[in-house]
Design an enzyme around this catalytic site. Structure first.
Site, PDB file in Angstrom:
ATOM      1  N   GLY A 120      -3.201  -4.229  97.139  1.00 19.91           N
ATOM      2  CA  GLY A 120      -5.013  -4.078  98.409  1.00 19.91           C
ATOM      3  C   GLY A 120      -5.396  -2.994  97.514  1.00 19.91           C
ATOM      4  CD  GLN A 151      -7.369   2.372  98.894  1.00 16.54           C
ATOM      5  OE1 GLN A 151      -7.102   1.116  99.248  1.00 16.54           O
ATOM      6  NE2 GLN A 151      -6.195   2.925  98.438  1.00 16.54           N
ATOM      7  CB  CYS A 186      -1.494   5.135  98.548  1.00 17.83           C
ATOM      8  SG  CYS A 186      -3.167   5.307  99.230  1.00 17.83           S
ATOM      9  CG  LEU A 187      -4.198   0.940  94.215  1.00 14.23           C
ATOM     10  CD1 LEU A 187      -5.409  -0.031  94.045  1.00 14.23           C
ATOM     11  CD2 LEU A 187      -3.243   1.613  93.052  1.00 14.23           C
ATOM     12  CG  HIS A 243      -0.399   0.674 102.254  1.00 15.36           C
ATOM     13  ND1 HIS A 243      -0.028   1.603 102.372  1.00 15.36           N
ATOM     14  CD2 HIS A 243      -1.750   0.988 101.375  1.00 15.36           C
ATOM     15  CE1 HIS A 243      -0.514   2.066 100.989  1.00 15.36           C
ATOM     16  NE2 HIS A 243      -1.087   2.419 100.679  1.00 15.36           N
ATOM     17  CD  GLU A 244      -4.544  -1.463 100.875  1.00 15.10           C
ATOM     18  OE1 GLU A 244      -5.411  -0.950 101.479  1.00 15.10           O
ATOM     19  OE2 GLU A 244      -4.188  -1.276 100.606  1.00 15.10           O
ATOM     20  CG  HIS A 296      -6.105   3.054 103.251  1.00  6.15           C
ATOM     21  ND1 HIS A 296      -6.085   4.393 102.384  1.00  6.15           N
ATOM     22  CD2 HIS A 296      -5.521   2.112 102.906  1.00  6.15           C
ATOM     23  CE1 HIS A 296      -5.298   4.876 102.126  1.00  6.15           C
ATOM     24  NE2 HIS A 296      -4.871   3.483 101.696  1.00  6.15           N
TER      25      HIS A 296
END
Length: 165
Positions: free
Chosen positions: A45, A50, A93-94, A135-136, A139
């Site tokens: 995701g 991000q 997490c990226l 999670h997304e 953000h």
């Protein structure tokens, strides 16, 4: 399209609540870039903030690493219902590379959103799909996984992150 640079914590943009995507706004290139960036990372995701775009938009594809790709686009998403039961699971997490933390989240959620074609959608997500969507969505609300942790656990995770290359 393009693989974009992913912002890394503690970039202040990752702490910002995003603005809604306006009806008719051209986001086609951004969606393509988000998918290109997510797959290249490789992640499951990726949210617009991000990559420095402060809009309420994210993409997910939970299954692509093990099965057929199932890409989904979420514009102006919101959760309208959650399970009472919650479970712990590891999340990465990226934007916080190299750090995996255990996060407690509802087992399922019902989300409403607009898709890439401008159609309203509603769906219940379970398991990994639910976790990834939550999670997304975090953000888009300026929240990263570290903020779900108690103070000692967060301090330990941040210490491990500080020594990452």
């Amino acid at each position: 399209m393009a693989v974009l640079p992913i912002l890394r914590w503690p970039d202040t943009r990752l702490k910002t609540i995003c603005e809604p995507v306006n009806a008719g706004e051209d986001i086609g290139d951004l969606i393509a870039d988000l998918f290109d960036t997510m797959y290249a990372a490789p992640g499951r995701g990726l949210a617009a903030p991000q990559v420095g775009v402060m809009k309420r938009l994210f993409v997910i594809d939970v299954s692509w690493k093990e099965a057929e790709p199932s890409p989904m686009v979420f514009v102006n998403p919101r959760i309208i219902e959650t399970s009472e039961r919650k479970s712990d699971a590891e999340e990465a997490c990226l934007s916080i590379p190299g750090i995996t933390t255990t996060i407690n989240r509802p087992d399922w959620v019902v989300m409403v959103w607009t898709d890439a074609q401008g159609q309203e959608q509603a769906q219940r997500f379970d398991g990994t799909w639910a976790r990834c969507a939550q999670h997304e969505l975090d953000h888009l609300n300026g929240i990263v996984t570290l903020q779900h942790l108690d103070a000692p656990t967060r301090k330990a995770a941040e210490s491990r992150y500080a020594v990452q290359p």
